[in-house]
Design a protein around this motif. Structure first.
Motif, PDB file in Angstrom:
ATOM      1  N   GLY A 131      36.691  46.968  48.514  1.00 43.85           N
ATOM      2  CA  GLY A 131      37.618  47.058  49.859  1.00 43.85           C
ATOM      3  C   GLY A 131      38.755  46.249  49.541  1.00 43.85           C
ATOM      4  N   SER A 132      38.786  45.054  48.947  1.00 44.84           N
ATOM      5  CA  SER A 132      39.860  44.165  48.785  1.00 44.84           C
ATOM      6  C   SER A 132      41.015  44.645  47.492  1.00 44.84           C
ATOM      7  CB  SER A 132      39.330  42.518  48.760  1.00 44.84           C
ATOM      8  OG  SER A 132      38.691  42.577  47.430  1.00 44.84           O
ATOM      9  N   GLY A 133      40.322  45.399  46.801  1.00 47.15           N
ATOM     10  CA  GLY A 133      41.132  45.741  45.764  1.00 47.15           C
ATOM     11  C   GLY A 133      41.379  44.374  44.325  1.00 47.15           C
ATOM     12  N   ARG A 134      40.082  43.609  44.770  1.00 44.85           N
ATOM     13  CA  ARG A 134      40.406  42.481  43.759  1.00 44.85           C
ATOM     14  C   ARG A 134      40.028  42.690  42.329  1.00 44.85           C
ATOM     15  NH1 ARG A 134      36.337  38.886  42.298  1.00 44.85           N
ATOM     16  NH2 ARG A 134      34.629  39.759  43.739  1.00 44.85           N
ATOM     17  N   VAL A 135      40.876  42.275  41.569  1.00 43.05           N
ATOM     18  CA  VAL A 135      40.741  42.422  39.908  1.00 43.05           C
ATOM     19  C   VAL A 135      39.738  41.497  39.510  1.00 43.05           C
ATOM     20  CG1 VAL A 135      41.753  42.231  37.770  1.00 43.05           C
ATOM     21  CG2 VAL A 135      43.315  43.144  39.781  1.00 43.05           C
ATOM     22  N   ALA A 136      38.467  41.815  38.842  1.00 49.17           N
ATOM     23  CA  ALA A 136      37.370  41.171  38.530  1.00 49.17           C
ATOM     24  C   ALA A 136      37.456  40.794  37.078  1.00 49.17           C
ATOM     25  CB  ALA A 136      36.184  41.802  38.936  1.00 49.17           C
ATOM     26  N   LEU A 137      38.679  41.011  36.318  1.00 52.46           N
ATOM     27  CA  LEU A 137      38.586  41.111  35.070  1.00 52.46           C
ATOM     28  C   LEU A 137      38.800  39.380  34.760  1.00 52.46           C
ATOM     29  CD1 LEU A 137      41.046  43.613  33.993  1.00 52.46           C
ATOM     30  CD2 LEU A 137      38.530  43.899  34.088  1.00 52.46           C
ATOM     31  N   THR A 138      38.097  38.616  33.835  1.00 50.04           N
ATOM     32  CA  THR A 138      38.411  37.533  33.314  1.00 50.04           C
ATOM     33  C   THR A 138      38.567  37.145  32.026  1.00 50.04           C
ATOM     34  OG1 THR A 138      35.963  37.157  32.905  1.00 50.04           O
ATOM     35  CG2 THR A 138      36.773  36.771  35.391  1.00 50.04           C
ATOM     36  N   PRO A 139      39.271  35.929  31.518  1.00 50.72           N
ATOM     37  CA  PRO A 139      39.304  35.622  30.250  1.00 50.72           C
ATOM     38  C   PRO A 139      37.932  35.834  29.374  1.00 50.72           C
ATOM     39  CG  PRO A 139      40.681  34.314  31.333  1.00 50.72           C
ATOM     40  CD  PRO A 139      39.714  34.936  32.596  1.00 50.72           C
ATOM     41  N   VAL A 173      40.240  39.730  27.309  1.00 46.30           N
ATOM     42  CA  VAL A 173      39.941  39.689  28.837  1.00 46.30           C
ATOM     43  C   VAL A 173      38.704  40.912  28.822  1.00 46.30           C
ATOM     44  CG1 VAL A 173      40.842  40.744  31.132  1.00 46.30           C
ATOM     45  CG2 VAL A 173      42.288  39.543  29.626  1.00 46.30           C
ATOM     46  N   VAL A 174      37.970  40.509  29.904  1.00 45.47           N
ATOM     47  CA  VAL A 174      36.559  41.406  29.981  1.00 45.47           C
ATOM     48  C   VAL A 174      36.184  41.406  31.630  1.00 45.47           C
ATOM     49  CG1 VAL A 174      35.603  41.125  27.706  1.00 45.47           C
ATOM     50  CG2 VAL A 174      35.180  39.466  29.434  1.00 45.47           C
ATOM     51  N   GLY A 175      35.296  42.462  31.906  1.00 40.12           N
ATOM     52  CA  GLY A 175      34.744  42.578  33.157  1.00 40.12           C
ATOM     53  C   GLY A 175      33.310  42.253  33.068  1.00 40.12           C
ATOM     54  N   LEU A 176      32.834  41.160  33.184  1.00 35.47           N
ATOM     55  CA  LEU A 176      31.724  40.644  33.050  1.00 35.47           C
ATOM     56  C   LEU A 176      30.953  40.505  34.247  1.00 35.47           C
ATOM     57  CD1 LEU A 176      31.793  37.988  30.170  1.00 35.47           C
ATOM     58  CD2 LEU A 176      31.030  40.143  30.061  1.00 35.47           C
ATOM     59  N   VAL A 177      29.623  40.678  34.410  1.00 36.60           N
ATOM     60  CA  VAL A 177      29.050  40.334  35.729  1.00 36.60           C
ATOM     61  C   VAL A 177      28.983  38.960  35.669  1.00 36.60           C
ATOM     62  CG1 VAL A 177      26.741  40.326  36.986  1.00 36.60           C
ATOM     63  CG2 VAL A 177      27.465  42.528  35.671  1.00 36.60           C
ATOM     64  N   PRO A 178      29.512  38.401  36.880  1.00 40.48           N
ATOM     65  CA  PRO A 178      29.613  36.820  36.848  1.00 40.48           C
ATOM     66  C   PRO A 178      28.370  36.141  36.593  1.00 40.48           C
ATOM     67  CG  PRO A 178      30.389  37.600  38.902  1.00 40.48           C
ATOM     68  CD  PRO A 178      29.960  38.885  37.740  1.00 40.48           C
ATOM     69  N   ASP A 179      28.109  35.059  35.972  1.00 41.83           N
ATOM     70  CA  ASP A 179      26.916  34.311  35.812  1.00 41.83           C
ATOM     71  C   ASP A 179      25.451  34.971  35.868  1.00 41.83           C
ATOM     72  OD1 ASP A 179      28.498  32.086  36.083  1.00 41.83           O
ATOM     73  OD2 ASP A 179      28.564  32.264  38.304  1.00 41.83           O
ATOM     74  N   PHE A 180      25.592  36.158  35.171  1.00 40.78           N
ATOM     75  CA  PHE A 180      24.234  36.881  35.293  1.00 40.78           C
ATOM     76  C   PHE A 180      23.389  36.430  34.099  1.00 40.78           C
ATOM     77  CE2 PHE A 180      21.682  40.410  33.568  1.00 40.78           C
ATOM     78  CZ  PHE A 180      21.130  40.612  34.909  1.00 40.78           C
ATOM     79  N   ASP A 181      22.297  35.947  34.522  1.00 40.29           N
ATOM     80  CA  ASP A 181      21.131  35.264  33.439  1.00 40.29           C
ATOM     81  C   ASP A 181      20.037  36.027  33.980  1.00 40.29           C
ATOM     82  OD1 ASP A 181      19.024  33.988  32.424  1.00 40.29           O
ATOM     83  OD2 ASP A 181      19.826  31.661  32.750  1.00 40.29           O
ATOM     84  N   LEU A 182      19.738  37.018  33.168  1.00 38.67           N
ATOM     85  CA  LEU A 182      18.481  37.728  33.439  1.00 38.67           C
ATOM     86  C   LEU A 182      17.239  37.120  33.707  1.00 38.67           C
ATOM     87  CD1 LEU A 182      16.301  38.589  30.806  1.00 38.67           C
ATOM     88  CD2 LEU A 182      18.418  39.554  30.026  1.00 38.67           C
TER      89      LEU A 182
END
Length: 363
Positions: free
Chosen positions: A30-38, A50-59
């Protein structure tokens, strides 16, 4: 009992670079935020900047320590997303599950093979890892973990995989094999996947993303009161050569549009956003057919190329936008996807005529 009625999507969830859960995805889109990170190259051992990772995903933090020590990242993503989805629908242990994937966990397969080759004997491997070296490990683990006893299938078809999974789930329901099917697709970011992408796509080198999106597909019209969208038609085919992708996409789109209800208008068309020749041909065809003003903004530019999960995120994107836009009520959405290896898919949805009204009433 078989049925000719179209199934409906009644719920969904996603774990994406925007975070865990449907709400995080909806807010991000909805916000159009870029979720790519170094990319932390030292941690991941990759060349990506740069990658698009699920933030802080610890299964293990999300699923607990029991049974997760040797679990692959892609299976963890699928399990967590499926568990979140199951909270949104009535309990049904007869439900089926159809999961799309590229090849399961490439990282787990590569590490297992390396261990077998490097150990003193080939059989000196961790037995707990073996289940996660096969492609259908994630779908099977989801069924075991949540006690789902319906049909269980794994689909692989490149970037359009999730649309193939939708078509397969639709056939299961229409054939009377299940009344509810959980379907979607998952992709992990890993050193092995990065290595394959680097060598397979020399020249384009997309920014890689990851995640999982799952949808509850249920027999209609009995579920119509809770439906988010009706799955009107699915068409899958193969482009003979990469330079004939445009004509293949057009044929697929025209085929699904032939099933459109009389008088229904197209609200949006959602392309894959693939950064290659087939992707550009796909975008051109949709612009010619529907006009550029109805095209959905390609997701890879904000969350990365999620591989086999890409089309699942496209579907989640359409449902997210429809929920916020009253003008989408009762109209059609076309979702397409292409892969450089040939697979092409198109899906036609009729969006619920209630969603826009509900959203409006909340404002």
């Amino acid at each position: 009992m078989s049925t000719s009625a179209n199934p409906v999507i009644t719920a969904w969830s996603a774990i994406s670079p925007y975070g865990i859960g449907r709400q995080a995805f909806e807010e991000g889109v909805g916000s159009g935020r870029v979720a790519l990170t170094p990319c932390d190259r030292k941690t991941w051992g990759t060349r990506d900047e740069v990658v698009g990772l699920v933030p802080d995903f610890d299964l293990r933090a999300v699923l607990g320590k029991k049974g997760t020590k040797a679990m692959s990242r892609v299976t963890g993503l699928a399990l967590a997303t499926t568990g979140d989805l199951l909270k949104e629908i009535p309990q049904d242990h007869r439900a089926g599950l159809v999961l799309g994937t590229t090849a399961g966990s490439l990282q787990t397969t590569m590490e297992f093979t390396r261990t077998s080759l490097a150990a003193q004997f080939p059989h000196h491997v961790d037995a707990a890892v073996i289940p996660y070296t096969v492609m259908n490990a994630s779908a099977a683990r989801c069924a075991i973990w949540y006690g789902l006893k319906g049909p269980n299938s794994t689909i692989a078809g490149g970037r359009p995989t999730a649309l193939h999974a939708l078509g397969y789930a639709r056939r299961l329901i229409r054939a009377g094999r299940a009344e509810t099917v959980l379907c979607g697709a998952a992709e992990e970011y890993s050193r092995a996947r990065s290595w394959f992408a680097y060598h397979d796509r020399a020249g384009s080198r997309p920014v890689l993303g990851e995640g999982c999106a799952m949808f509850a597909l249920q027999a209609g019209p009995g579920s119509e009161g809770e439906a988010l969208a009706e799955l009107v038609a699915v068409d899958t085919r193969i482009s003979p050569t990469p330079d004939r992708t445009a004509e293949t996409v057009e044929a697929a789109v025209r085929r699904v549009l032939a099933a459109a209800p009389d008088g229904a208008e197209v609200w949006t068309a959602c392309p894959s956003g693939a950064d290659d020749s087939p992707g550009r041909q796909e975008l051109s065809v949709l612009a010619d057919l529907f006009g550029s003003h109805v095209l959905t903004h390609p997701l890879p530019s904000v969350i990365g190329d999620a591989g086999s999960a890409s089309a699942a995120f496209q579907l989640a994107q359409v449902l997210s936008r429809a929920r916020r836009d009253p003008s989408a009520a009762g109209r059609l959405a076309v979702i397409t996807s292409v892969d450089v290896s040939g697979p092409v898919a198109a899906v036609l949805l009729r969006l619920s005529d209630r969603r826009g009204n509900e959203e409006t009433s909340k404002q």
